[in-house]
Design an enzyme around this catalytic site. Structure first.
Site, mmCIF file in Angstrom:
data_model
loop_
_atom_site.group_PDB
_atom_site.id
_atom_site.type_symbol
_atom_site.label_atom_id
_atom_site.label_comp_id
_atom_site.label_asym_id
_atom_site.label_seq_id
_atom_site.Cartn_x
_atom_site.Cartn_y
_atom_site.Cartn_z
ATOM 1 N N CYS A 85 -11.325 21.218 0.783
ATOM 2 C CA CYS A 85 -11.911 21.187 2.042
ATOM 3 C C CYS A 85 -10.889 22.036 2.922
ATOM 4 C CB CYS A 85 -12.039 19.731 2.838
ATOM 5 S SG CYS A 85 -13.151 19.929 4.326
ATOM 6 N N HIS A 174 -14.863 16.717 -1.462
ATOM 7 C CA HIS A 174 -13.853 15.648 -1.593
ATOM 8 C C HIS A 174 -13.907 15.026 -3.001
ATOM 9 C CE1 HIS A 174 -12.045 16.000 2.438
ATOM 10 N NE2 HIS A 174 -13.583 16.326 2.873
ATOM 11 N N GLU A 176 -11.930 13.163 -4.337
ATOM 12 C CA GLU A 176 -11.094 11.968 -4.134
ATOM 13 C C GLU A 176 -11.986 10.613 -3.686
ATOM 14 O OE1 GLU A 176 -10.264 13.884 -0.082
ATOM 15 O OE2 GLU A 176 -10.884 14.433 -2.353
ATOM 16 N N SER A 228 7.028 -14.363 1.145
ATOM 17 C CA SER A 228 5.799 -14.945 2.257
ATOM 18 C C SER A 228 4.784 -15.396 1.342
ATOM 19 C CB SER A 228 5.466 -13.623 3.042
ATOM 20 O OG SER A 228 4.872 -12.671 2.255
ATOM 21 N N GLY A 229 4.534 -14.953 0.147
ATOM 22 C CA GLY A 229 3.676 -15.533 -0.477
ATOM 23 C C GLY A 229 2.448 -14.610 -0.933
ATOM 24 N N GLY A 230 2.494 -13.512 0.150
ATOM 25 C CA GLY A 230 1.561 -12.359 0.013
ATOM 26 C C GLY A 230 1.871 -11.592 -1.284
ATOM 27 N N VAL A 231 0.811 -10.734 -1.611
ATOM 28 C CA VAL A 231 1.109 -9.968 -2.767
ATOM 29 C C VAL A 231 2.392 -9.069 -2.994
ATOM 30 C CG1 VAL A 231 -0.113 -8.058 -4.064
ATOM 31 C CG2 VAL A 231 -1.702 -9.740 -3.022
ATOM 32 N N ASP A 232 2.641 -8.321 -1.890
ATOM 33 C CA ASP A 232 3.807 -7.480 -1.999
ATOM 34 C C ASP A 232 5.124 -8.139 -2.494
ATOM 35 O OD1 ASP A 232 2.052 -5.337 -1.610
ATOM 36 O OD2 ASP A 232 2.485 -5.159 0.691
ATOM 37 N N SER A 233 5.543 -9.193 -1.370
ATOM 38 C CA SER A 233 6.858 -9.859 -1.585
ATOM 39 C C SER A 233 6.674 -10.729 -2.911
ATOM 40 C CB SER A 233 7.007 -10.671 -0.447
ATOM 41 O OG SER A 233 5.992 -11.852 -0.437
ATOM 42 N N SER A 234 5.566 -11.003 -3.364
ATOM 43 C CA SER A 234 5.469 -11.831 -4.597
ATOM 44 C C SER A 234 5.795 -11.045 -5.747
ATOM 45 C CB SER A 234 4.091 -12.487 -4.715
ATOM 46 O OG SER A 234 4.056 -13.696 -3.795
#
Length: 518
Positions: A85, A174, A176, A228-234
């Protein structure tokens, strides 16, 4: 990233909302990619040593004075370049072509006709046509003399150009976005066939490379992680533990604003099953006290974030041998907070993982997920043996239920909300709708509505249900859940959750509404 293979694609960002999608599509093709700002120091481009470069789209117009231009180095490195583009228009202008504002702007689905053979489209198109997604107000009107026209849209707009000898390509659409049906094939053609990259960027290779890097960085020193129990920290916890074992110490601050039984589930999964050292701090009373009387959602966010850090710091101070602080920062956080690699591009939003650390912090910082997108983090989470259902849960905000309780946060409200939300999610899973929607949750409305229970009048609170479907979370449509399912969820909440007399369903799209209510 200290990755074993040096084959990589560089994406120069001119401000497109789709730039991160480009990087993700390249990585999905098995090739490592990074995003730099268009005005990055050319020495950083040299040092990155890309096998190919992609120029992103932009909200700017190349017809305007002082509009962004790609560094000349890009075209002097001898590597393939793909302009998308604005990137194509930029390339055309820099090579002597002409771009004008179009009276007939193209936004949305379009048919593109292949008019000349090209390495970029070889073996991709059917009947010399491509089904693509357009989003532009300018158009190339004169193809540079060194380039060849290779595709036009049904409206006659120049849709693709190529300089085959130099391996420079420009496309007006685009590839993507998922709306471009052959988009993945086009990106694959560019990174594999034209740039010559192999498919080395896999979950197994990422895990192996990151474990090696962590061990080299940390040595025998201890690492502290806020879990924290979230995806990233887990995933960060699982990755660090696999790399350094007992050298990892986690602090889990239970704010009292988590989902039903989530605190106990975190302890069971990490402390009991994976034998990770986790210090649990039950801080519900503290957070509720700090949030008493607070109505403004931004104020709630700041209080929750500030108090979380305060409690975490108090626990960290009790640990004498820790030398490293680990964070679950991911690549999207870095891009959005720091404006790619220049450090001076426009900041989209601040993020707790990439800002706010004290300048005099004594601990060294380690961020094992810093160069991974969310979908990559999820994949390596599964690779590390974390439960699929936990890794692929819907997004949950950092402040937790604090911003799903409208107005003041109270324990009574949090208890009602977490039970209603648990019923909602349980029924979505049973009906095989959980994975069909991108995000679903309940919201507590602090208003009372009349209801009838048996022969008695009931005057209780209202729960709103929200479910959306989206590709990129920048836009979203409300999910058309079956009436029978909504009725079942409503009936269960009204029968099983004391304090609720009415259930509503949110049918607002984004925009104009946001996905979260606060």
């Amino acid at each position: 990233m200290s990755f074993v293979n040096e084959e990589r694609i560089l994406i120069l960002d001119f401000g497109s909302q789709y730039t991160q999608l480009i990087a993700r599509r390249v990585r999905e093709a098995g090739v490592y990619s990074e995003i730099y700002a268009w005005d990055v120091n050319p020495e950083l481009i040299k040092n990155f040593n890309p096998k190919g470069i992609i120029l992103s789209g932009s909200p700017e117009s190349v017809t305007e004075a002082n509009s962004p231009r790609a560094p000349e180095l890009v075209f002097d490195m001898g590597v393939p370049v793909l302009g998308i583009c604005y990137g194509m228009q930029n390339m055309a202008v820099q090579f002597g072509g002409k771009v004008e504002s179009s009276q007939h702007k193209e936004f949305g689905y379009a048919e593109v006709n292949i008019v000349n053979a090209s390495a970029l489209f070889d073996g991709i198109h059917q009947d010399s046509k491509l089904s693509v997604w357009m989003s532009h107000g300018d158009k190339v009107t004169v193809v540079p003399s060194s380039f060849q026209l290779i595709a036009k849209s049904d409206n006659g707009v120049i849709a693709a150009i190529a300089h085959e000898a130099k391996r420079f390509y420009g496309i007006q659409f685009h590839p993507e976005v998922t709306h471009t049906k052959q988009g993945d094939q086009i990106i694959n053609r560019f990174v594999h066939d034209i740039c010559g990259c192999g498919s080395y960027w896999t979950s197994q290779e990422i895990v192996a490379a990151e474990i090696k890097k962590i061990r080299e960085q940390v040595g025998r020193e201890q690492v502290l992680l806020g879990l924290s129990g979230g995806v990233d920290s887990s995933v960060a916890a699982a990755l660090l533990h696999q790399a350094i074992g007992e050298q990892l110490v986690c602090v889990f601050v239970d704010t009292g604003l988590l989902r039903l039984h989530e605190g106990d589930q975190v302890m069971q999964m990490f402390a009991e099953q994976r034998h990770i050292k986790v210090i649990r701090v039950n801080a519900e009373e503290h957070f509720l006290k700090c949030l008493a009387g607070v109505i403004d959602p931004e104020a709630k966010r700041k209080i929750i974030g500030k108090e979380f850090i305060t409690i975490f710091d108090q626990e960290a101070a009790k640990l004498s041998n820790v030398k490293w602080l680990a964070q679950g920062t991911i690549y999207s956080d870095v891009i959005e907070s720091a404006g790619s690699k220049t450090g001076k591009a426009h900041v989209i939003k601040s993020h707790h993982n990439v800002g706010g650390l004290p300048e005099d912090m004594q601990l060294k910082l380690i961020e094992p997920l810093r160069e991974l997108f969310k979908d990559e983090v999820r994949k390596i989470g599964v690779e590390l043996g974390l439960p699929y259902d936990m890794i692929y849960r819907h997004p949950f905000p950092g402040p937790g239920l604090g911003i799903r309780i409208l107005e003041e946060v109270k324990k009574e409200y949090a208890n009602i909300l977490r039970h209603a939300d648990a019923i909602y999610i349980e029924e979505l899973r049973k009906a095989d709708w959980y994975q069909k929607v991108s995000q679903a949750f309940a919201v507590f409305l602090p208003v009372k509505s009349v209801g009838v229970v048996g022969d008695g009048r009931q005057y209780e609170y209202v729960i709103a249900l929200r479910a959306v479907q989206t590709i990129d979370f920048m836009t979203a449509h409300w999910a058309h859940l079956p009436y029978e399912l909504l009725e079942k969820i409503s009936t269960r909440i009204l029968n099983e959750v004391r304090g609720v007399s009415r259930v509503t369903y949110d049918i607002s799209n984004k925009p104009p509404a946001t996905i979260e209510w606060e």
